[in-house]
Design an enzyme around this catalytic site. Structure first.
Site, PDB file in Angstrom:
ATOM      1  N   GLY A  63       0.879  -1.222   0.126  1.00  0.00           N
ATOM      2  CA  GLY A  63      -0.151  -0.058   0.125  1.00  0.00           C
ATOM      3  C   GLY A  63       0.864   1.284   0.086  1.00  0.00           C
ATOM      4  O   GLY A  63       1.936   1.083  -0.546  1.00  0.00           O
ATOM      5  N   SER A  64       0.455   2.283   0.565  1.00  0.00           N
ATOM      6  CA  SER A  64       1.099   3.668   0.448  1.00  0.00           C
ATOM      7  C   SER A  64       2.423   3.792   1.215  1.00  0.00           C
ATOM      8  O   SER A  64       3.045   4.843   0.882  1.00  0.00           O
ATOM      9  CB  SER A  64       0.025   4.736   1.114  1.00  0.00           C
ATOM     10  OG  SER A  64      -1.203   4.744   0.271  1.00  0.00           O
ATOM     11  N   THR A  65       2.697   2.919   2.047  1.00  0.00           N
ATOM     12  CA  THR A  65       4.087   2.949   2.610  1.00  0.00           C
ATOM     13  C   THR A  65       5.268   2.783   1.555  1.00  0.00           C
ATOM     14  O   THR A  65       6.378   3.459   1.517  1.00  0.00           O
ATOM     15  CB  THR A  65       4.310   2.102   3.786  1.00  0.00           C
ATOM     16  OG1 THR A  65       4.108   0.816   3.275  1.00  0.00           O
ATOM     17  CG2 THR A  65       3.694   2.460   5.068  1.00  0.00           C
ATOM     18  N   PHE A  66       4.706   2.242   0.467  1.00  0.00           N
ATOM     19  CA  PHE A  66       5.683   2.011  -0.589  1.00  0.00           C
ATOM     20  C   PHE A  66       5.769   3.107  -1.571  1.00  0.00           C
ATOM     21  O   PHE A  66       6.873   3.258  -2.490  1.00  0.00           O
ATOM     22  CB  PHE A  66       5.084   0.815  -1.596  1.00  0.00           C
ATOM     23  CG  PHE A  66       6.063   0.263  -2.700  1.00  0.00           C
ATOM     24  CD1 PHE A  66       7.150  -0.692  -2.207  1.00  0.00           C
ATOM     25  CD2 PHE A  66       5.998   0.472  -3.898  1.00  0.00           C
ATOM     26  CE1 PHE A  66       7.952  -1.178  -3.022  1.00  0.00           C
ATOM     27  CE2 PHE A  66       6.717  -0.227  -4.850  1.00  0.00           C
ATOM     28  CZ  PHE A  66       7.680  -0.935  -4.473  1.00  0.00           C
ATOM     29  N   LYS A  67       5.003   4.008  -1.422  1.00  0.00           N
ATOM     30  CA  LYS A  67       5.183   5.342  -1.950  1.00  0.00           C
ATOM     31  C   LYS A  67       6.302   6.222  -1.806  1.00  0.00           C
ATOM     32  O   LYS A  67       6.896   7.036  -2.443  1.00  0.00           O
ATOM     33  CB  LYS A  67       3.651   6.398  -1.680  1.00  0.00           C
ATOM     34  CG  LYS A  67       2.475   5.770  -2.369  1.00  0.00           C
ATOM     35  CD  LYS A  67       1.358   6.565  -1.879  1.00  0.00           C
ATOM     36  CE  LYS A  67       0.123   6.044  -2.478  1.00  0.00           C
ATOM     37  NZ  LYS A  67      -1.229   6.746  -1.888  1.00  0.00           N
TER      38      LYS A  67
END
Length: 651
Positions: free
Chosen positions: A293-297
Site C-alpha cells: 500500500g501507500s508506505t511503498f510510495k
C-alpha cells in the site's frame, strides 16, 4: 643304518642353533610387544573396555545489546542406568520410582534391558538439582547422575520469534538458536569407566571425567527495553482491534541493526509445545508477504526526486481518479484533493499524483530503483525463513502495472524489506544489510572473539535527495495522513499505508492490512519503526490504527534512548476531532474556586486529600499533555507560596 656320532652331533648343533634363533626371536618379539607396542595395545584393550556417559556441554548464552541475558542454561541433571552393574533391579526400580515419581514398572523395564546404558525416561531427564542429590545419596549401583542443561528464557515470550528455541537435546530448532547453532553448541564431555564384556565394573578401575567445553556467547543488536515497549503495544493492539496478526520492527537506520522485532500471536520459547505450530514456525516480520500500500510510495517519491522528475512545489490537480490504458484508478478520497502541490500529494497520499510520478520515471527507471532499494530478493538478515517478495516481471509491466506499482499495489513485499528500504531513503541514501548478531564472546573470560560490522549494500540515492524525503515525510506527520503519529517535542517523519488483502486471487473489499512506518528525529534519524495490523476489526485505515501504535512505541523509545525533546519541530495541523496539545499550568497554591474561575479549562481534574488549597499536582507545571487529559491535584488547608507563572497554552 645308524648315523655316525659326527652326524648326530651336527644335527644336535643345528637344532641348538635353530632353537637359539627362535628363542632370541621370541625374546625380541616379547621385548618389542612389551616395550614398544605394549602401551599401544594396552590403550586399545582399555578402549575396548571403556564405556562413556555423555556430559552435555553448556550452550552459549544469548544477550541483548546491553548485556542482559535473553537465553541461558540452568543445571538440569539426567539419570542414566547401566543395567549390567545393577545388583538388585527390583529394589533399585522401587527407590528410583519414588524419587522420580514414575511407576516402578516403567523403571524396571528400562534398567533390565540388554544395553550398555539407558536414559531413564520419562521423568529422569533434566530433573531438579534436589532430585539429583537425593538419587546420589541412595548410592545405587549402576545408577549414574550426569550433568545436563535446560535452556531458560528469563523474559518468557520476549523476542520469541528472534530467539527461537531448542529441542530436548539442546539443539537449535528455530530463530537465532538454529541460525547460529554450530557456534552456540559446545563440545560435550564424558564420565568414563572400565567394564568387562558383561558391562560390570572392572575391579580396581576408577572413573575419569572429561570436562565439557561451553559454546560461544552471542550478543544481539536487540534492545530488551525497546522490545518490551514494542510488545506491550502489540498486545494492546491485539486486544483493541482483534486482528489476525500484528507485526512490528525497530531498526537503527544508520547501520541495519535490528533494535526490536516482534509479532502476534506469540509464544514462549520454553513452552513452545503448548502453542499452535503456526505461532512459532513462522517469523512474520521476515516471512509474511503482502501488498504494502501507500508506505511503498516513499520509494516512488525518492526515485522521482532523485531523477528530478518532480518538484515538491510543482502544482498538480487531483480530480479523484486517473485514466490509464482504459483503467480508472481512483484516489482514496472520493472527489479527489483538487489543486495541490506534489508536497501535498505526499501529505495526502494521493494515488493519481503518484501515478504521474511513476509515468514520468518510466518502467525501467522505477523498477531499477525498486530493485536497488532491495525489493524482489531477500535482505540477507541472519534469521531463517526469510521470503523474497514478488514483483512484476519487466516483460509483464504495462501502463497499468506501472501505475499501480507506483502507489504500492500489485507488488508483494516483506516487513523487513520495507524497513530496510525506507531506512535507506532517509539515512542519506545508504542501503544496509539488516542483522541481529552484534558480537561473539568467550564464555570463560568474556573476551570479544568477533564483532559483526555493518554491511553497506549500495548507495541508492544522494544525501540531498534523502534530506528532501525526510522533510517531506516529516510534513506528512505534521500536516497529512500521518498526524496520529505526531509526538510532541520530537521531529517525527513517516507514511501511512492501507492495502486491500488478496483472497483467492481477488481483492477483498472488507479485509485490509494497515501499516505505518515512522522515524525520528526527522533531521537526524536514530530509529525507524514499522508496524502492520492484519485485518483489524472496525475502521481499517493505517492513519487511524497503525500510526498511533507507532507513535506510542516511538515516544517511549525516544525517551528511553535519552533523546531530548526539542521545540523546533513542525507545527501540527489540526483537523476536526484532533486533540490539541496543552501546557500544564501551575495550580499549586490555588483554590478550586480560583481554578474554575481564572483558567480556561483544557483538562480534567482528579482530587486527592481534604482542604481548599492545592499543595501538589501531577503532571508538573510546564508538562505538555493532550487537551482533555487528567491532572491530579492534592488538597490541604496549608498555604504554600504559589507560583502563578504558567497558564494553559494551546498549540
Amino acid at each position: 643304518m645308524r648315523a655316525s656320532n659326527v652326524t648326530v652331533r651336527r644335527r644336535l648343533f643345528a637344532a641348538l642353533i635353530v632353537g637359539t634363533f627362535l628363542f632370541l626371536a621370541l625374546v625380541v618379539r616379547l621385548a618389542y610387544v612389551q616395550i614398544w607396542v605394549g602401551p599401544e595395545l594396552s590403550d586399545k584393550a582399555e578402549d575396548s573396555w571403556r564405556r562413556d556417559i555423555k556430559v552435555t556441554a553448556k550452550r552459549g548464552e544469548i544477550l541483548d545489546r546491553n548485556g542482559d541475558r535473553l537465553a541461558y542454561n540452568v543445571s538440569s541433571p539426567t539419570v542414566v542406568a547401566v543395567p549390567a552393574q545393577i545388583k538388585d533391579p527390583k529394589a533399585t526400580a522401587a527407590k528410583l520410582a519414588a524419587v522420580l515419581q514414575i511407576s516402578e514398572e516403567t523403571v524396571y523395564k528400562q534398567i533390565t534391558v540388554r544395553k550398555a546404558s539407558v536414559y531413564i525416561k520419562p521423568g529422569g531427564r533434566k530433573i531438579t538439582i534436589e532430585k539429583a542429590d537425593e538419587i546420589r545419596d541412595l548410592q545405587l549401583p549402576g545408577i549414574w547422575v550426569t550433568e545436563d542443561n535446560k535452556r531458560y528464557y528469563p523474559f518468557g515470550g520476549l523476542a520469541a520469534h528472534v530467539l527461537g528455541f531448542t529441542g530436548d537435546y539442546n539443539q537449535g530448532l528455530t530463530g537465532i538458536e538454529l541460525k547460529y547453532d554450530n557456534r552456540l553448541t559446545g563440545i560435550d564431555g564424558s564420565i568414563s569407566y572400565l567394564s568387562d564384556a558383561a558391562g560390570k565394573l572392572m575391579p580396581g578401575s576408577t572413573d575419569e571425567y572429561k570436562e565439557p567445553l561451553a559454546g560461544m556467547n552471542l550478543q544481539l543488536t536487540i534492545d530488551s527495553h525497546i522490545q518490551s515497549i514494542m510488545e506491550r503495544e502489540l498486545d494492546q493492539a491485539m486486544v483493541k482491534y482483534q486482528p489476525n496478526h500484528v507485526i512490528a520492527i525497530a531498526m537503527d537506520p544508520n547501520n541495519g541493526e535490528i533494535l526490536a522485532m516482534g509479532s502476534r500471536p506469540g509464544f514462549e520459547p520454553g513452552n513452545y509445545k503448548n502453542y499452535p505450530v503456526e505461532n512459532y514456525n513462522r517469523n512474520l516480520p521476515i516471512w509474511m508477504t503482502y501488498e504494502p500500500g501507500s508506505t511503498f510510495k516513499i520509494i516512488t517519491l525518492a526515485a522521482a526526486l532523485e531523477e528530478k522528475k518532480i518538484s515538491l512545489t510543482e502544482g498538480f490537480h487531483d480530480p479523484g481518479a486517473i485514466e490509464v490504458a482504459g483503467a480508472r484508478l481512483r484516489c482514496w478520497k472520493r472527489g479527489g484533493h483538487g489543486s495541490e502541490t506534489f508536497l501535498q500529494v505526499v501529505e495526502n497520499s494521493c494515488n493519481p499524483g503518484f501515478v504521474v510520478m511513476g509515468q514520468r520515471l518510466g518502467k525501467e527507471k522505477l523498477f531499477d530503483y525498486i530493485y536497488n532499494f532491495g525489493f524482489g530478493k531477500k535482505t540477507g538478515i541472519d534469521l531463517g525463513g526469510e521470503e523474497n517478495g514478488i514483483l512484476f516481471k519487466p516483460s509483464r509491466v504495462g501502463p497499468v502495472e506501472l501505475a499501480t506499482t507506483s502507489f504500492g499495489q500489485g507488488v508483494s513485499v516483506t516487513p523487513i524489506q520495507q524497513i530496510s528500504a525506507v531506512s535507506a531513503a532517509i539515512n542519506g541514501g545508504r542501503l544496509f544489510k539488516p542483522h541481529v548478531a552484534k558480537a561473539w564472546y568467550k564464555p570463560e573470560t568474556g573476551d570479544v572473539v568477533e564483532t559483526v560490522n555493518p554491511e553497506l549494500v549500495r548507495q541508492v540515492i544522494s544525501p540531498e535527495t534523502s534530506r528532501m524525503v525526510r522533510e517531506t515525510l516529516e510534513s506528512v506527520v505534521a500536516n497529512g495522513t500521518g498526524r496520529n503519529a505526531f509526538v510532541d517535542g520530537y521531529r517525527v517523519g513517516g507514511k501511512t499505508g492501507t492495502a486491500q488483502k488478496v483472497i483467492n486471487g481477488r481483492y477483498s473489499s472488507s479485509e485490509h492490512i494497515v501499516s505505518f512506518i515512522g522515524f525520528a528525529p526527522a533531521d537526524d534519524p536514530k530509529v525507524v519503526i514499522y508496524a502492520a495490523v492484519d485485518n483489524p476489526q472496525g475502521i481499517q485505515f493505517g492513519g487511524l490504527i497503525a500510526a498511533p501504535l507507532v507513535k506510542n512505541i516511538m515516544q517511549d523509545t525516544l525517551q528511553y534512548m535519552k533523546i531530548p525533546p526539542r521545540k523546533d519541530q513542525m507545527e501540527r495541523k489540526y483537523v476536526y476531532g484532533d486533540k490539541r496539545i496543552v501546557e500544564v499550568p501551575n495550580l499549586v497554591g490555588m483554590t478550586l474556586t480560583d481554578i474554575y474561575e481564572d483558567l480556561n479549562m483544557n483538562f480534567q481534574l482528579a482530587k486527592s486529600g481534604v482542604g481548599r488549597t492545592v499543595i501538589n499536582q501531577v503532571p508538573k507545571p510546564g508538562t505538555r499533555i493532550e487537551q482533555g487529559s487528567t491532572i491530579r491535584i492534592y488538597l490541604s488547608d496549608t498555604q504554600p507560596v504559589p507560583d502563578r507563572g504558567a497558564r494553559p497554552q494551546v498549540q
